[in-house]
Design an enzyme around this catalytic site. Structure first.
Site, mmCIF file in Angstrom:
data_model
loop_
_atom_site.group_PDB
_atom_site.id
_atom_site.type_symbol
_atom_site.label_atom_id
_atom_site.label_comp_id
_atom_site.label_asym_id
_atom_site.label_seq_id
_atom_site.Cartn_x
_atom_site.Cartn_y
_atom_site.Cartn_z
ATOM 1 N N GLY A 101 -20.528 11.519 8.263
ATOM 2 C CA GLY A 101 -20.361 10.561 9.315
ATOM 3 C C GLY A 101 -19.861 11.135 10.509
ATOM 4 O O GLY A 101 -20.285 10.499 11.606
ATOM 5 N N GLU A 104 -23.050 12.076 12.194
ATOM 6 C CA GLU A 104 -23.818 10.777 12.828
ATOM 7 C C GLU A 104 -22.994 10.079 13.965
ATOM 8 O O GLU A 104 -23.866 9.794 14.939
ATOM 9 C CB GLU A 104 -23.844 9.863 11.483
ATOM 10 C CG GLU A 104 -24.647 10.211 10.447
ATOM 11 C CD GLU A 104 -24.586 9.377 9.121
ATOM 12 O OE1 GLU A 104 -23.471 9.103 8.859
ATOM 13 O OE2 GLU A 104 -25.500 8.751 8.778
#
Ligand code: NAI
Length: 721
Positions: A101, A104
């Site tokens: 994450g 991302e």
């Protein structure tokens, strides 16, 4: 705590994101969202910089959250979109790690500046998932399909230098990343953001995209062996090449849900925590010689070579001893080759291998050189008389405090210890081949082994970066003991009508790297043959008039012995359960000779050939192994099911996405395992290993107890575990 704002150079709102193994995951997401909205609304803010706290950008979500879909990457996706859609330039300052994450989030930013020592990756695949915050759609748009597929389907981490070459980051810096990011932010104020929004970019074209994807899919599938995550990661990236961004994101979410409900992510999560629990396991005693070992390796055969290499890699001084100069020279040469190879792999890293220094690694045939070492690892031939002779000698020569370890596959530690005057300092250290690669170390304590000896062996495992699992003393200990019934069933299945390649295929489809027959060809059929001869099950010590297919009132298959009598030892002789291109060859091909031999064997013993389906192959092999696991737990040989699973995951190629044999049994459901064992046991009453263990029956009787509670149903636990 995770969000602070300040204006620097009268322009930047700095948002600090700290998601490192964060249990505040939701709070961090909220903080990010609030911060972005605040920045957007504040006309004095001209640009945004996102960085991490404490020198780490972000290691992604907390793995413990992966069983609960609500707290997952899916929630992060809209925030990444929000970052990207900001009307003010957003720059990521990547220090330490940007993983999962975290990466991302960085992909949602318009610019990325990384520290030269930072690492980046999307490791979700390794925990059975895929990057669920639009990473599978943005990364290929940024670095192209081949590089994105490689990162997403393997989960590998890449260094900043490689990230720069791939175009994943815009700039790398040696010094202050945050200052560099602010400098860049200053520079880009007012420049158009459209070209920096990855969701608006097309995926870079390849001249042969279709063919490339087809080939990549075959490769991913072949390597995955039933592990869904790599294949679904592939499909998500493929969607990026075929659909507009928004549709690709929808596909990513669908695939994410499939993975989440498959059970594989839970199995991997279990495996992760099982290993941590085993690592934390400790005796109340202190190690006798923590981290200051001088170790002697006795025997430089296959195992000795790997053990010495591992010790040198762990920076532990070693004296390597052989029985004579001829063996010593051979062993030394082999160890040097291994060490040269390891040194090459470590090139560029911080640690250097110091193996040309005799103070660190000494080769000798002089037993007397062992009188000063702290610990000896014996790895001579698997023969009780020889091991006892060596231990008697060691006991006389080594200093009083020295720990004496034996690397045996199955022999009785107490009997070996009885040859010494210090049984409290004798312990089994069962390494796995190749010992410089395999992480597992079974540590076997005997009746007299002291807690501090156990603690010292555990410390040794830690120093060698191995997974040490402490178990009790019984024939085959934990790993091999559970393996015996598995291999036995595989051979019985051949007697009844199956073929080696059919049995292997079923177990390889289940996820094992190699099935039992390929495995025994690789290890050498002669190893088991020698052991069976030693046990009087075959060879000259077998009583005359013994039945061909019965030993001591139980079913016995002479098939492996018959192969050995014909010189078929496996890969080393070019023939075993399969045929190979030459002696020492590695490519197994089904052998028509074996097929003919098996049908002749069935005729001789009047066994009716029957078709055996995949389900029966799988269940008989796996459930007999699992059944033995329950017996081991009931006898107090291991601390708990996690320990058995860690052994299987790290030493026997059990597929990680199935969590280990005992976890697998819990997912199948203990009542089903029991019912199947009962059925097979009734069909084969002369096979005791198919008879359900009393402990399994008890766990079913109390209502299919969950794995975590199994041990509470045992009244007896080993005092040393
Ligand atoms: P190996 O056959 O490669 O080496 C045997 C070693 O024993 C040689 O160093 C040899 O010099 C020494 N040796 C033989 N006779 C001797 C004597 N009379 N006096 C002194 N030394 C003597 O055997 P390998 O495969 O390395 O096995 C060693 C031990 O490790 C065995 O107990 C085996 O069961 C165990 N083991 C083997 C594994 C494998 O995959 N090969 C896996 C795990 C444990």
């Amino acid at each position: 705590r995770h969000l602070y704002t300040c204006t620097q150079n009268s322009l930047s709102l700095i948002i600090s994101v700290f998601v490192y193994i964060s249990t505040f995951y939701q709070a961090v997401l909220q903080a990010l969202e609030d911060g972005l909205k605040k920045a957007d609304a504040d006309p004095s803010v001209k640009a945004v910089m996102i960085c991490g706290e404490n020198g780490k950008f972000s290691a992604g979500a907390d793995i413990r959250g992966f069983s609960s879909p609500k707290t997952l990457g899916v929630a992060l996706g809209p925030i990444v979109s929000l970052i990207e859609s900001s009307e003010k330039p957003v720059v990521a300052a990547i220090e330490g790690v940007a993983l999962g994450g975290g990466l991302e989030v960085a992909l949602g930013c318009h610019y990325r500046v990384a520290h030269a020592k930072a690492r980046m990756g999307l490791p979700e695949v390794t925990i059975g998932l895929l990057p669920g915050a639009e990473g599978t759609q943005r990364l290929p748009r940024l670095i192209g399909v081949p590089a994105a597929l490689d990162m997403i389907t393997t989960g590998k981490h890449i260094p900043a230098t490689e990230a720069l070459k791939l175009g994943l980051v815009d700039e790398i810096v040696e010094e202050n990343t945050i200052e560099a990011a602010i400098r860049l932010a200053n520079k880009v104020i007012g420049q158009p953001l459209g070209p920096r929004r990855l969701s608006l970019k097309p995926v870079p074209k390849l001249p042969n995209m279709e063919a490339f994807l087809q080939e990549a899919q075959v490769k991913v599938k072949r390597q995955a062996r039933g592990f869904l995550a790599p294949e679904l990661c592939f499909q998500a990236v493929q969607a990026a090449t075929q659909r507009p961004f928004a549709e690709g994101v929808r596909r990513e979410r669908e695939l994410f849900q499939v993975l989440l409900s498959s059970g594989q992510a839970q199995a991997l999560q279990y495996a992760f925590f099982a290993e941590r629990a085993v690592h934390r396991w400790a005796t109340p005693a202190q190690p006798t010689a923590a981290s200051t070992f001088t170790v002697a390796g006795q025997g430089l055969g296959t195992m000795g070579q790997g053990i010495v290499t591992s010790l040198v890699k762990a920076n532990i001084p070693v004296v390597a001893l052989e029985q004579n100069l001829e063996y010593l020279n051979k062993g030394r040469k082999a160890v040097m080759v291994l060490l040269e190879r390891e040194a090459k792999k470590m090139e560029g890293g911080a640690q250097k291998l110091d193996f040309h220094n005799p103070a660190r690694l000494q080769f000798t045939v002089d037993f007397n050189l062992l009188h000063d070492v702290d610990l000896v690892i014996e790895a001579v031939f698997e023969n009780m008389a020889l091991k006892k002779e060596i231990f008697h000698k060691l006991s006389n020569i080594c200093k009083p405090g020295a720990l004496l370890c034996t690397n045996t596959s199955a022999l009785d530690i107490d009997e070996i210890a009885s040859a010494t005057s210090r049984p409290q300092q004798v312990i089994g250290t069962h390494f796995f081949s190749p010992a410089h690669v395999m992480r597992l170390l079974e540590i076997i304590y005997g009746r007299h082994t002291s807690p501090s000896a156990i603690a010292t062996a555990m410390q040794l495992a830690k120093d060698m970066k191995k997974v040490g699992v402490v178990v009790g003393n019984c024939f085959g200990f934990v790993g091999n003991r559970m393996m015996f019934p598995y291999v036995e069933q595989a051979v019985f299945l051949l007697e009844e009508g199956s073929r080696p390649e059919a049995v292997d295929q079923v177990l390889e489809d289940f996820g094992f790297k190699i099935g039992p027959f390929r495995m025994s060809d690789l290890a050498g059929l002669d190893v088991g043959w020698r052991s069976r001869k030693g046990q009087g099950l075959t060879g000259p010590s077998l009583p005359a008039g013994s039945s061909a297919r019965q030993r001591r009132g139980q079913r016995y298959s002479p098939l492996p012995d018959l192969l050995c009598e014909r010189g078929r030892f496996g890969q080393k002789t070019g023939k075993g359960w399969y045929q190979y291109e030459r002696a020492g060859g590695r490519t197994a091909t089904p052998d028509p000779w074996i097929h003919g031999f098996l049908s002749q064997y069935r005729d001789t013993h009047r066994i009716e050939t029957r078709y055996i389906d995949q389900e029966e192959i799988l269940e008989r092999c796996l459930f007999s192994l699992i059944n033995e696991g329950f017996a081991i737990l009931a006898e107090g040989i291991a601390s708990g099911p996690e320990h058995l699973d860690v052994i299987y995951l790290n030493g026997y190629g059990w597929p990680k996405h199935r969590g280990g044999p005992m976890f697998y049994a819990s997912t199948v459901g203990l009542p089903r395992v029991l019912a199947k064992l009962q059925k097979y046991s009734e069909a084969h009453p002369d096979v005791p290993k198919l008879r359900p263990s009393a402990f399994l029956k008890k766990l079913v009787a109390v209502g299919n107890a969950p794995l975590k509670e199994w041990m509470s149903y045992l009244s007896r636990q080993s005092p040393k575990l």
